[in-house]
Enzyme design. Sequence first.
Site, mmCIF file in Angstrom:
data_model
loop_
_atom_site.group_PDB
_atom_site.id
_atom_site.type_symbol
_atom_site.label_atom_id
_atom_site.label_comp_id
_atom_site.label_asym_id
_atom_site.label_seq_id
_atom_site.Cartn_x
_atom_site.Cartn_y
_atom_site.Cartn_z
ATOM 1 N N CYS A 156 -6.465 27.620 -73.699
ATOM 2 C CA CYS A 156 -7.282 28.404 -72.967
ATOM 3 C C CYS A 156 -7.649 27.554 -71.743
ATOM 4 O O CYS A 156 -8.062 26.463 -72.086
ATOM 5 C CB CYS A 156 -8.274 29.277 -73.594
ATOM 6 N N CYS B 101 -10.474 24.778 -72.927
ATOM 7 C CA CYS B 101 -9.970 23.774 -73.763
ATOM 8 C C CYS B 101 -9.489 22.560 -72.598
ATOM 9 O O CYS B 101 -9.650 21.781 -72.781
ATOM 10 C CB CYS B 101 -8.859 24.298 -74.670
#
Lengths: 80, 355
Positions: free
Chosen positions: A10, A13
Amino acid sequence: MQIQILGPGCANCVTLERRVQESLARLGISDAAVRKVTDYGEIAAYGVMKTPGLVIDGAVAVSGRVPEADEVDELLAAAR
Amino acid sequence: MTTLAGCVPTSTRGLWVTGVAAAAGWAGLYALNEWVWDALRGALPASARDTHAVAAVHFFLYDVTKIALLLTGIIFVVTVLRSFLTIERTRKLLGGRREGIGNLMAGALGVAAPFCSCSAVPAFIGFVSAGVPIGVTLSFLIASPLVNEIAIGLLWGTFGWRVALLYVAAGYTIAVVAGFVLGRLRAERWVADFVKHPSLVASSGGAPLALAEPRLTPRRRAQAGIAEVKAILGKVWPYLLVGVGLGAAIHGWAPTDFFAAHAGADNPFGVLVAVVLGVPLYSNAAGALPLLEALADKGVPMGTLLAFMMSVVALSLPEMVLLKRVLKLPLIASFIAIVAAGIVAVGYLFNAILG
């Protein structure tokens, strides 16, 4: 230095990984191995329930939030 | 490189001063918003002032500003508060609870400690492997997106605290009941095997890894708040613009009796249609709310609107795809069916009470 970035991919990250790479360059650390961990089973094995997670030399340093750049600097400098 | 987060003062005193100044600035902008757009509209020639196009543009500018301000304030405050309730603490509170009490607590914690949908799977694994019953875990996972701070704040700002409170009560009830029912169905049959026995030995060391995170300082909490505002606004702005744009079009052009006739309180299928429409719509509270606002103006009853909002935020296809990694198909199907049934029931109940 072994670094793992925990997260399924996502936005958080990706931001965390970028901050770690920038921080490594800033601190002049060249012997660090950065690995992304996207497998849910493996993420869970670290005990992390909220992504992103940052693991430095086997210990979970941050989970559930993206640390600021200066915090990443502190964490990496301390682990050197 | 200077960033907004980098400018957060380091001293406690500086934090307070900056915080109070920011709150005052926010309140000033919020108070000025309606006044500015009304004044600009008033400056137009009388013949143009009341056209559909001007009404729509006025609604768009006012609403985008209002919702952006509300989101900024709410997300910052909630992120700072929430940094005190970590997911590890939540799991500790739920560990060893029986069903029933556990579902009631999980629903409340889900409301208080929301997380992004990309964490739904790790959270699920973490809870279940620590012995939290599946039904209790599901109550948490349903409540968290359904009753989120953005939906509550926007409903409060647009329709007042009564509607916001009704929404919270309804969403909480759905989460508790749906989790309890799924638990009774012996949902553990339908959980992927690796969840029940995750190897708590990491690939590197061999010993289970402990979380050794230091406590956050107030400065870090404030920085997390700013980062979260940026992240969420960065993610929702297209939905917000589309939502307000549609709302503005409805506000300006749609005839009042069209919606009252087709989605009014006397249409028995209104709620059902609203829920079915809401599932595939991948949006969020920020995108759905402007639509709700315009439709409420046009006479669509509140129960139908809240049911639509709930189905947009709670039942999203991308999240189901993620959950498919840990839940088998019968559980996903039961999950969707039970939550959807709950939302429909709530819609009809509210239409009956409020209408």
